[in-house]
Design a protein around this motif. Structure first.
Motif, mmCIF file in Angstrom:
data_model
loop_
_atom_site.group_PDB
_atom_site.id
_atom_site.type_symbol
_atom_site.label_atom_id
_atom_site.label_comp_id
_atom_site.label_asym_id
_atom_site.label_seq_id
_atom_site.Cartn_x
_atom_site.Cartn_y
_atom_site.Cartn_z
ATOM 1 N N PHE A 242 0.876 -1.166 0.000
ATOM 2 C CA PHE A 242 0.000 0.000 0.000
ATOM 3 C C PHE A 242 0.914 1.216 0.000
ATOM 4 O O PHE A 242 1.614 1.482 0.969
ATOM 5 C CB PHE A 242 -0.913 0.006 1.229
ATOM 6 N N ALA A 243 0.917 1.916 -1.113
ATOM 7 C CA ALA A 243 1.783 3.085 -1.244
ATOM 8 C C ALA A 243 0.994 4.342 -0.919
ATOM 9 O O ALA A 243 -0.179 4.454 -1.273
ATOM 10 C CB ALA A 243 2.354 3.163 -2.652
ATOM 11 N N GLY A 244 1.649 5.291 -0.256
ATOM 12 C CA GLY A 244 0.988 6.512 0.187
ATOM 13 C C GLY A 244 0.481 7.387 -0.942
ATOM 14 O O GLY A 244 -0.367 8.248 -0.737
ATOM 15 N N SER A 245 0.998 7.168 -2.146
ATOM 16 C CA SER A 245 0.515 7.921 -3.298
ATOM 17 C C SER A 245 0.670 7.079 -4.557
ATOM 18 O O SER A 245 1.404 6.084 -4.558
ATOM 19 C CB SER A 245 1.281 9.229 -3.463
ATOM 20 N N ASP A 246 0.010 7.483 -5.612
ATOM 21 C CA ASP A 246 0.046 6.707 -6.848
ATOM 22 C C ASP A 246 1.445 6.630 -7.455
ATOM 23 O O ASP A 246 1.851 5.601 -7.981
ATOM 24 C CB ASP A 246 -0.922 7.313 -7.871
ATOM 25 N N TRP A 247 2.175 7.733 -7.385
ATOM 26 C CA TRP A 247 3.516 7.701 -7.972
ATOM 27 C C TRP A 247 4.421 6.737 -7.226
ATOM 28 O O TRP A 247 5.272 6.062 -7.827
ATOM 29 C CB TRP A 247 4.137 9.098 -8.033
ATOM 30 N N LEU A 248 4.225 6.639 -5.909
ATOM 31 C CA LEU A 248 5.007 5.667 -5.138
ATOM 32 C C LEU A 248 4.590 4.256 -5.548
ATOM 33 O O LEU A 248 5.433 3.360 -5.699
ATOM 34 C CB LEU A 248 4.780 5.867 -3.640
ATOM 35 N N ALA A 249 3.299 4.057 -5.739
ATOM 36 C CA ALA A 249 2.799 2.743 -6.150
ATOM 37 C C ALA A 249 3.411 2.339 -7.487
ATOM 38 O O ALA A 249 3.816 1.182 -7.677
ATOM 39 C CB ALA A 249 1.272 2.767 -6.249
ATOM 40 N N LEU A 250 3.505 3.290 -8.395
ATOM 41 C CA LEU A 250 4.087 2.997 -9.706
ATOM 42 C C LEU A 250 5.569 2.657 -9.590
ATOM 43 O O LEU A 250 6.079 1.776 -10.296
ATOM 44 C CB LEU A 250 3.891 4.194 -10.652
ATOM 45 N N GLY A 251 6.251 3.334 -8.688
ATOM 46 C CA GLY A 251 7.665 3.029 -8.461
ATOM 47 C C GLY A 251 7.829 1.607 -7.956
ATOM 48 O O GLY A 251 8.696 0.848 -8.423
ATOM 49 N N CYS A 252 6.984 1.223 -7.015
ATOM 50 C CA CYS A 252 7.025 -0.139 -6.475
ATOM 51 C C CYS A 252 6.687 -1.148 -7.569
ATOM 52 O O CYS A 252 7.332 -2.192 -7.695
ATOM 53 C CB CYS A 252 6.025 -0.292 -5.329
ATOM 54 N N TYR A 253 5.681 -0.813 -8.339
ATOM 55 C CA TYR A 253 5.258 -1.682 -9.441
ATOM 56 C C TYR A 253 6.433 -1.983 -10.358
ATOM 57 O O TYR A 253 6.719 -3.132 -10.696
ATOM 58 C CB TYR A 253 4.137 -1.000 -10.225
ATOM 59 N N LYS A 254 7.126 -0.931 -10.747
ATOM 60 C CA LYS A 254 8.251 -1.086 -11.682
ATOM 61 C C LYS A 254 9.350 -1.946 -11.070
ATOM 62 O O LYS A 254 9.894 -2.854 -11.719
ATOM 63 C CB LYS A 254 8.802 0.299 -12.033
ATOM 64 N N ALA A 255 9.670 -1.676 -9.821
ATOM 65 C CA ALA A 255 10.733 -2.432 -9.151
ATOM 66 C C ALA A 255 10.350 -3.902 -9.058
ATOM 67 O O ALA A 255 11.156 -4.798 -9.338
ATOM 68 C CB ALA A 255 10.978 -1.848 -7.762
ATOM 69 N N LEU A 256 9.104 -4.154 -8.678
ATOM 70 C CA LEU A 256 8.641 -5.539 -8.537
ATOM 71 C C LEU A 256 8.691 -6.258 -9.883
ATOM 72 O O LEU A 256 9.094 -7.424 -9.959
ATOM 73 C CB LEU A 256 7.218 -5.553 -7.968
ATOM 74 N N CYS A 257 8.286 -5.574 -10.940
ATOM 75 C CA CYS A 257 8.346 -6.162 -12.284
ATOM 76 C C CYS A 257 9.784 -6.538 -12.634
ATOM 77 O O CYS A 257 10.054 -7.637 -13.117
ATOM 78 C CB CYS A 257 7.807 -5.187 -13.333
ATOM 79 N N GLU A 258 10.676 -5.619 -12.355
ATOM 80 C CA GLU A 258 12.074 -5.875 -12.688
ATOM 81 C C GLU A 258 12.629 -7.069 -11.920
ATOM 82 O O GLU A 258 13.569 -7.726 -12.363
ATOM 83 C CB GLU A 258 12.919 -4.627 -12.410
ATOM 84 N N TYR A 259 12.051 -7.336 -10.759
ATOM 85 C CA TYR A 259 12.492 -8.489 -9.975
ATOM 86 C C TYR A 259 11.674 -9.744 -10.294
ATOM 87 O O TYR A 259 11.685 -10.716 -9.567
ATOM 88 C CB TYR A 259 12.431 -8.173 -8.478
ATOM 89 N N GLY A 260 10.910 -9.660 -11.356
ATOM 90 C CA GLY A 260 10.182 -10.839 -11.805
ATOM 91 C C GLY A 260 8.914 -11.166 -11.033
ATOM 92 O O GLY A 260 8.284 -12.203 -11.265
ATOM 93 N N ARG A 261 8.503 -10.290 -10.154
ATOM 94 C CA ARG A 261 7.258 -10.555 -9.425
ATOM 95 C C ARG A 261 6.073 -10.312 -10.353
ATOM 96 O O ARG A 261 6.054 -9.335 -11.108
ATOM 97 C CB ARG A 261 7.129 -9.639 -8.210
ATOM 98 N N ARG A 262 5.081 -11.164 -10.285
ATOM 99 C CA ARG A 262 3.877 -10.962 -11.081
ATOM 100 C C ARG A 262 2.871 -10.159 -10.262
ATOM 101 O O ARG A 262 2.665 -10.440 -9.077
ATOM 102 C CB ARG A 262 3.273 -12.320 -11.472
ATOM 103 N N ILE A 263 2.271 -9.186 -10.942
ATOM 104 C CA ILE A 263 1.240 -8.373 -10.292
ATOM 105 C C ILE A 263 -0.093 -8.755 -10.932
ATOM 106 O O ILE A 263 -0.187 -8.720 -12.166
ATOM 107 C CB ILE A 263 1.481 -6.866 -10.524
#
Lengths: 331, 331
Positions: A242-263
């Motif tokens: 749960f990110a405090g703002s959408d831009w933080l959520a997008l940052g997490c999303y990108k990092a998770l993708c790069e680490y191969g996590r499926r969203i």
DNA sequence: CTGTTAGCGCGTTCAC
DNA sequence: GTGAACGCGCTAACAG
């Protein structure tokens, strides 16, 4: 600098006194229909534009308001500014936009400038909670004043509820190891969202030890992405963010993708604000919608009231929020 | 309104004349080291803040600049504003942000207000080409003045080249029936991009009859989406779209998706500006990158020079652009 | 209904 | 090195 014709020349051409000209300009009455027409005609002929600076010196304030905003490049703030400005403009005010980059020193500098400019009102959007003692009517958005002497008005979205809704969504969809990403500074709206996060965890029977928090010095996409990568490199096993703002959520999303996590299969993500980009993202991001239109309208309304002398009642106005569920939490 | 202590009280407390206080404030010399210290101390003690309105009346202008922008909610403009404001603030200027909503009447009203406020500079970003005759130093961004008397400075990205690059990309990837989506109003940057579009078509041996143009009254995502749907409903067979801006490209993208067209297999799309959302979109959108940082820096630099009295040479400054190829044109 | 006048706070001659 | 005095353009008494 400007060839500006003054009220004096108008009065001479119209064959009246400057006082009379001033009266018709400000529609203060006490002049005949004929003189009004004559003055108005001369004004039009000369394309006369009243000097607002001189007027400001005389009446001791300019019909301007300053808006202090932490990040003008963020669509959420931009929409807020748009709505505030639109409403204030309709009421005859112009708007200074002061970007603070989350920097306290810059903010102070801007506030001081605004006061020296004799603005008649100030709006603070979010930002850190240091003391601010402006001697003009003030409205705070998503920012709580700790100063008991603060006599302004506070408008904020229902952050506790929003944090609760987002976290509950993650929990309902199966996440249990949920990270809350927030600012390292003391910002009231994030603290309130955290309270909602805690409330949801508790409701699902998770002990306080299950709280996971990541704080950011750089409160934006880049900062969030870097932090998330750091956590993943250290072996983080979160299955929800749960990110405090959408831009933080997008940052997490990108990092998770790069680490191969499926969203959302491996990690579910929820943001906050409901900026456009969350809906267009490859995996649309679940978020909490803030009613910026209503908030902006309220800000202008309350500020105008305060500038007219009305005393705010001291209670923060809470604007409702609602969850916008998307694919990032629901396969 | 404000309890503001004035220069007069400072002079009394410091035991000097107001002239001397004025001199040390403005560092005009002609005062001794001791008096300077004493005055400065009294100023600090009283937390004295010079009245910029009074100063403005005296010197005949305020150290403020107005920025007129068609759509403050668009990230492209926002980044431009950010950079302009940052540079101007560093030089001691505050910034009015005036949103015009592409409305000529609103723009005129704002311009008039800015002049009555005695701003010392004006920046126009894009917008329609109606005459504007401001009597203060002016910088135009992506907007060409048709007024031969215009003595300001013009800064624009290389729109012809950008339009050419985007269209060539579409052609190289196989598109032949390419739609150019633009404003129904006369906006120089769009007209230039259209010239680039024509140049590319010609280069690929397509006759003028192959030009396809869609004009929008509502120049945003919604308008573009509606127009594209309208065209599709009428049986449009376009296999490529070059939209005048990224938001228009996204509108087209959405409409095409709803009509079952595959991007890029059936229709290839290119936008303009390189705003964040194009990179995050489900199918990332090919676009033309504008160097907003450099443009904003230049605007501030040229405006400050003009306000210092330098005469601009009259030639528009062209900032280079480059293509950002993404999936929407390259499977 | 209309005109005269006194500042608002500051920068800037011009004397001293 | 310092101060007295004027006026920037306008509004708001006040007097008529």
């Amino acid at each position: 600098m400007q060839k500006s014709v003054s009220i004096k020349e108008i009065s001479e051409q119209a064959g009246v006194s400057i006082a009379t000209v001033s009266r018709v300009i400000n529609k203060n009455g006490r002049y005949s229909k004929e003189t009004e027409e004559r003055v108005l005609r001369v004004i039009a002929e000369n394309n006369y534009q009243p000097n607002l600076v001189a007027k400001g010196l005389r009446v001791k304030h300019m019909k301007n308001v300053g808006i202090l905003v932490p990040d003008i490049k963020n669509e959420f703030f931009t929409k807020l500014i748009y709505e505030i400005e639109r409403n204030l403009f309709a009421a005859g005010y112009e708007t200074f936009v002061c970007n603070t980059d989350e920097d306290e020193a810059i903010e102070r500098h801007h506030v001081q400038m605004m006061q020296m400019q004799r603005v008649c009102g100030l709006v603070f959007i979010s930002g850190t909670a240091h003391e601010l003692t402006a001697q003009v009517p003030t409205v705070l958005i998503d920012r709580i004043s700790t100063d008991p002497a603060f006599g302004g008005c506070m408008i904020t979205s229902d952050n506790v509820e929003g944090g609760y809704l987002a976290t509950r969504e993650l929990l309902e969809q199966g996440a249990r190891r949920i990270l809350f990403m927030t600012s390292s500074k003391q910002v009231s709206c994030y603290e309130e969202r955290y309270a909602g996060y805690c409330k949801a965890l508790k409701e699902f029977g998770l002990p306080d030890t299950e709280r996971r928090i990541a704080t950011l010095d750089v409160l934006n996409y880049e900062g969030a992405k870097a932090k998330m990568k750091e956590l993943l490199a250290a072996g983080s096993d979160v299955d929800g963010v749960f990110a405090g703002s959408d831009w933080l959520a997008l940052g997490c999303y990108k990092a998770l993708c790069e680490y191969g996590r499926r969203i959302p299969e491996d990690v579910r993500i929820a943001g906050y604000d409901d900026i456009s980009i969350t809906a267009f993202n490859a995996i649309p991001i679940t978020t909490v919608h803030q009613q910026v239109d209503e908030m902006g309208r309220l800000v202008a309304e309350r500020l105008i009231a305060a500038m007219k002398g009305e005393k705010p009642d001291g209670n923060p106005i809470r604007v409702p929020v609602y969850l916008v569920p998307r694919k990032s939490t629901r396969g």
